[in-house]
Motif scaffolding. Structure first.
Motif, short mmCIF file in Angstrom:
data_model
loop_
_atom_site.label_atom_id
_atom_site.label_comp_id
_atom_site.label_asym_id
_atom_site.label_seq_id
_atom_site.Cartn_x
_atom_site.Cartn_y
_atom_site.Cartn_z
N PHE A 1 -1.89 7.31 -2.79
CA PHE A 1 -2.20 8.16 -1.64
C PHE A 1 -1.35 9.43 -1.66
O PHE A 1 -1.83 10.52 -1.38
CB PHE A 1 -1.97 7.40 -0.33
N LEU A 2 -0.07 9.25 -2.01
CA LEU A 2 0.82 10.41 -2.03
C LEU A 2 0.35 11.40 -3.08
O LEU A 2 0.34 12.61 -2.86
CB LEU A 2 2.26 9.96 -2.34
N PRO B 1 13.41 -5.69 -4.00
CA PRO B 1 12.83 -4.45 -4.56
C PRO B 1 11.44 -4.20 -4.02
O PRO B 1 10.73 -5.14 -3.63
CB PRO B 1 12.80 -4.72 -6.07
N PHE B 2 11.07 -2.96 -4.04
CA PHE B 2 9.92 -2.53 -3.27
C PHE B 2 8.91 -1.85 -4.19
O PHE B 2 9.27 -1.00 -5.00
CB PHE B 2 10.47 -1.54 -2.23
N SER C 1 4.86 -0.26 -3.93
CA SER C 1 3.81 0.01 -2.96
C SER C 1 2.62 0.64 -3.66
O SER C 1 2.76 1.26 -4.71
CB SER C 1 4.35 0.94 -1.88
N ILE C 2 1.46 0.46 -3.05
CA ILE C 2 0.30 1.11 -3.62
C ILE C 2 0.17 2.53 -3.10
O ILE C 2 -0.79 3.23 -3.39
CB ILE C 2 -0.99 0.33 -3.26
N SER C 3 1.18 2.96 -2.33
CA SER C 3 1.05 4.25 -1.66
C SER C 3 1.18 5.43 -2.61
O SER C 3 0.83 6.55 -2.25
CB SER C 3 2.09 4.39 -0.57
#
Lengths: 112, 930
Positions: free
Chosen positions: B718-719, B710-711, B713-715
């Motif tokens: 940003f998004l 499982p993934f 992200s801290i993105s």
């Protein structure tokens, strides 16, 4: 797909490392380039392999992970600069040392 | 401040003698003695309060986050040591005046001794364990310099090296021990450590801590088996031996044991370790001393035995034993220093230190005979002198021991026998040197006369020995008891000296006295037996093992670092594989919980081609041109890969970079051999293949393991913030120029530096052989085909327009400074290829290095613009504007930043290409480009 990707990545890395361990500068440069390709796609894949979801707001509902992309983008450019630098280094070494062996002396392969 | 002055005075004063090195010897000695005396009287002025039980602590904050503060502490215990250090130090300085008597090296000696004094004072006055450690190491270092004072002599160098190796090695162990101690207590402040004695003794790591600290203390105080360095340190000038190896440095280990007494002492382990080390050293030193023919050697071994005695007492662990140990320590300092001074004079006046030759000196030096006789008698423990009481107290204490069983019976016998030996060697040094017939074969015969005033430094020391002998109870009551209280926090009752005048202690000392005299009387046959024993020179053994060690490390280094890049890389990669593999042990399965996405024909095909190309590159790498072309194929496949998996920016970047990378390598290849020779052995290839396979599998497996898990992200941040905060919809570009703008600034700087480095390298590069080797003149004639150059000229404006478009839209759609810069660079590269370097250069208006600089400046100033407006560096702003003709357009401040990026990329790329290309123009390297 992930498995196939991993295998390809592994092969890319293996070839890169193998070339890195050769004795001539040009092979090493080839190896470095291969290895940086491998590293770039490895880093990129950390944002997962997704299709049709570029990191553009408003283009899709699930934009991809932009962070690895930003990292890899600069890595590609700097990788190019470093390749160029290594190339010049190799040329300089070949001229000054009259040999394109990485150790600067003609085939004098060290012991295992 | 007063506390700091005490050790700062000698430290700063050390520079005084250096300044007046060439003046008269009296002036020099007084200048050196001045700071020492000042310190001494400062201490004296504090004495009454301290003996009354006051504890002075002064703290200066140093590195609070590490628990490190520069704190000093002065209580009765440290006072006694500090008084010994400064007081005896002053007399030693006076003694050195006669010893060196106008020799030019005297100034260096004074400076070093003063620095040493400061280090010792700092050591005994430290309130923080880490500060103590610093001073501890400082004494080791300065003593190295002092022992090696006459560095031209081989013995001095070897002795100095040996003492440094042992004491500094012990210092390392001590450091580990003290750090453990501090971690256990949670503070390095001595007062807190001492208060936490029970906690420390109950802790799990107590044993380890104790052993490490004892290693340090024993190495410093020359306890068995670390005693080896002390006799060899006698190569030092005699003032050094008298000061360091009787009164001060060797007592540092003892001091540490006393200081940490409440924290560590009085456990079975402590008793066993410390008592046994003390007992062994006591007996060994006392026995060997008798057989030394060298005066200083005898004194060195006798010092060993006295240190062993003190250690033994400390090992018993009771506060009373500690007080007696301290008592003996003081007595020892006062009777041993005059004996050393005597040895120094005798050495200088007769030219020899060999007691087989030095006999009957009383005729020449009657006063010296008297003073030495008193000191030697005190050392032997004759009645009415200081040593008499300390030795009998020791006997009484040994009788009082009931636990452990082995000590109860053995200890009294052991100390009595050691006492016997000490009588024998004391007798020897006195009788043998001053009586025992006439001198035999002396280098200076008759011996040179000794000035009366040269005996000045001995007199106060001998006087004190006499005074202690007269009033031992006064010394014990007013000095030892407060010191023992300060050291152990236990208030002792007064010691009853009358109990010593009868019973077992008396018989034991009588036995030791008579036995010792008998032993000395029988020395003739004993020496003969001793002479027949095989001689073991510890220094040679030490040197040999040291040489062995250095040879071994040298060969290890040569084997690891033999100058071969291949070897280094192999080792690094091997380590990498092992470490990563080892840390992955805990992974139960490679495949994670996520299901894999189904395969697609296009992807499979791409992967197959890429894999085959990669394998082929490795296989045919010796044929360089085909290998390079295959590499290009791989680069293009990577581009497709990026394009396929939703990374248009990357695809564009990779595409343009790939073109230029291959061009550059192509250029380089034209100077290099076209084929690599076949030189690797089968074995070598197999090893490399295994290693490469290991790295490759590890990378592949890691990627697989991550991708199937499982993934998160801290993105998301940003998004979410891209449009709102950064004003752009292309998040990758917004990250580059806005969120992580500082990174990008660093990266374009690196790019610029790499380009300038390439420029600098090519500048001096003369490729002489190239023109003759593989240049095809036919080919040169058609170097710039007409079709290509015409097309290239047509393409240029279009390409520039495209790059401008890509640049402007970059904030919202794939593109931006990096990509636009690369596209521009590719367009110009095409001009170089089509029209030739000179042709293109003539038309190029911009120099590249200024372009790089300008780009960096633009980017930096854009960032600083926000500083001017009161925002953090590189804060961006944006707005929408209506421009005539173009309609509404969004302009962000980051566009300017991106312009800087663009300029650097263009400048750097073309600087690299242009200069590499310059090398291969037919005419040879022309004018430099950029």
């Amino acid at each position: 797909m992930e498995a196939l990707f991993a295998v390809t990545l592994g092969i890319l890395t293996t070839s890169g490392v193998y070339l890195l361990l050769r004795g001539r500068t040009f092979s090493v440069i080839l190896g470095l380039t291969l290895l940086s390709h491998a590293v770039n796609i490895f880093l990129f894949s950390m944002g997962r392999l997704q299709q049709g979801s570029p990191a553009l707001i408003g283009f899709t509902d699930h934009p991809g992970d932009p962070l690895p992309q930003a990292l890899v983008l600069t890595a590609i450019v700097i990788g190019f600069a470093m390749t160029a630098f290594t190339v010049v280094l190799a040329l300089k070494a070949a001229v000054e040392l009259r040999s394109d062996h990485v150790d600067g002396e003609d085939p004098n392969e060290d012991r295992l | 401040m007063k506390l700091a002055l005490i050790f700062l005075l000698p430290l700063v004063g050390a520079f005084l003698p250096l300044g007046i090195a060439r003046k008269s010897s009296w002036l020099l000695a007084s200048c050196a003695a001045l700071p020492a005396l000042a310190s001494f009287f400062l201490l004296v002025s504090l004495t009454p309060d301290l003996l009354a039980g006051q504890v002075l602590i002064q703290t200066w904050t140093w590195v609070p986050s590490l628990g490190l503060s520069f704190s000093l502490r002065l209580d009765a215990l440290s006072l006694i040591f500090a008084l010994l250090i400064t007081g005896i130090g002053c007399l030693i300085l006076l003694y050195a005046r006669f010893y060196f008597d106008g020799k030019p090296s005297a100034a260096r000696f004074y400076a070093l001794i003063l620095i040493f004094m400061a280090a010792m004072l700092g050591l005994v006055m430290s309130e923080n364990l880490l500060v103590m450690l610093v001073f501890w190491e400082m004494t080791s270092l300065v003593s190295f310099l002092l022992i090696g004072f006459t560095w031209k002599s081989r013995d001095a160098r070897r002795g100095a090296r040996m003492s440094l190796a042992i004491t500094a090695g012990g210092g390392l162990a001590l450091m580990a021990g003290l750090v453990l101690l501090g971690l256990e207590v949670g503070s390095w402040q001595l007062s807190e450590v001492l208060a936490a004695g029970d906690q420390i003794k109950a802790s799990e790591s107590y044993g380890l801590m104790l052993v490490l600290i004892l290693l340090g203390a024993f190495a410093k105080s020359a306890q068995f088996p670390f005693h080896l360095w002390l006799p060899h340190a006698m190569a030092a000038p005699t003032p050094v031996s008298a000061y360091l190896h009787s009164a001060t440095m060797v007592k540092a280990g003892i001091f540490l044991l006393m200081r940490l007494h409440p924290a560590l002492a009085d456990t079975p382990l402590w008793l066993d370790l410390v008592t046994l080390a003390g007992m062994t050293t006591l007996m060994l030193g006392a026995f060997v001393a008798m057989f030394m023919h060298d005066i200083k050697g005898l004194l060195a071994y006798s010092t060993l035995s006295h240190l062993g005695l003190i250690t033994l007492l400390l090992g018993l662990g009771t506060p009373l034993a500690l007080a007696i140990a301290l008592f003996h320590l003081i007595c020892h300092a006062f009777f041993k220093a005059p004996l050393f001074m005597m040895a120094g004079y005798v050495d200088q006046l007769t030219g020899s230190r060999d007691m087989q030759r030095i006999n009957g000196l009383w005729r020449y030096y009657p006063l010296l005979t008297l003073l030495s006789g008193l000191s030697a008698a005190a050392m032997a423990g004759l009645p009415l002198l200081s040593g008499y009481f300390s030795k009998k107290m020791l006997f009484a204490e040994s009788l009082a021991i009931t636990q452990p069983f082995w000590a109860a019976g053995l200890l009294p016998v052991w100390v009595t026998v050691a006492g016997l030996f000490s009588v024998a060697y004391s007798m020897r040094i006195f009788h043998n040197v001053f009586f025992n017939g006439r001198p035999v074969d002396l280098p200076n015969y008759p011996p040179k006369p000794l000035l009366k005033k040269a005996l000045l430094p001995l007199i106060p020391l001998v006087l004190i020995t006499l005074l202690i002998g007269l009033w031992p109870d006064w010394l014990f009551k007013h000095w030892m008891l407060p010191a023992a209280l300060a050291a152990t926090q236990v208030s002792l009752p007064e010691y009853d000296f009358t109990q010593l005048s009868g019973g077992w202690p008396l018989y034991m000392s009588l036995f030791a006295l008579i036995g010792g005299l008998a032993f000395y009387a029988a020395r003739g046959p004993l020496f003969a037996i001793h002479a027949r024993l095989p001689e073991v020179d510890a220094k040679n053994i030490f040197e040999r093992s040291m040489h062995g060690l250095t040879d071994w490390t040298r060969s290890l280094v040569y084997n690891l670092e033999n100058g071969s890049l291949q070897r280094y890389l192999a080792l690094i990669l091997m380590t990498c594989v092992l470490l990563v593999g080892w840390s992955l042990q805990g992974l139960s399965s490679w495949q994670g919980s996520l299901a894999m996405t189904p395969l697609e024909p296009g992807f499979v095909l791409g992967c197959l081609v890429m894999a085959m190309a990669a394998i082929s590159v490795a296989k045919i790498h010796r044929h360089r041109l085909p290998a390079l072309l295959l590499l290009g194929v791989i680069g293009l496949l990577i581009t497709l890969f990026f394009a396929r998996f939703s990374a248009p920016d990357l695809a564009l970047t990779q595409l343009s970079v790939e073109v230029m990378a291959v061009v550059i390598m192509m250029l380089a290849l034209s100077f290099l051999p076209q084929e690599s020779p076949q030189e690797s052995t089968k074995l070598r290839k197999t090893r490399d293949l295994l290693l490469a396979g290991g790295v490759g599998s590890l990378v592949g497996l890691l990627a697989f393991a991550v991708l199937t898990r499982p993934f998160s992200s801290i993105s998301d941040f940003f998004l979410a913030q891209s449009v709102e905060g950064g004003g752009g919809t292309n998040v990758v570009n917004v990250i580059l120029v806005d969120f992580r703008g500082f990174d990008t600034l660093g990266e374009i700087t690196v790019l610029g530096i790499a380009a300038v480095a390439v420029f600098a390298f090519t500048r001096e590069l003369h490729l002489k052989e190239r023109v003759t080797s593989n240049l095809n003149l036919q080919g040169v004639a058609e170097a710039h085909p007409i079709i290509l150059s015409v097309t290239a000229r047509l393409v240029l404006p279009i390409a520039l327009m495209v790059s401008a478009y890509i640049f402007l839209r970059g904030h919202n759609l794939p593109g931006g400074g990096f990509i636009a810069g690369l596209i521009t660079a590719v367009a110009f590269t095409l001009q170089y290829m089509a029209g030739g370097l000179v042709w293109a250069q003539e038309r190029m208006r911009t120099q590249f290095r200024p372009l790089i600089g300008a780009g960096l400046l633009i980017a930096t100033f854009t960032g600083m613009g926000s500083l001017v407006l009161g925002y953090p560096f590189l804060t961006s702003t944006f707005g929408h504007f209506d421009l005539p003709l173009l309609g509404e357009i969004e302009l962000a401040s980051v566009l300017l930043f991106d312009l800087g990026v663009y300029a650097v990329v263009v400048g750097a790329t073309l600087l690299i290409l242009g200069n590499l290309g310059r090398l291969m123009t037919v005419a040879g390297p022309g004018k430099e480009v950029g």
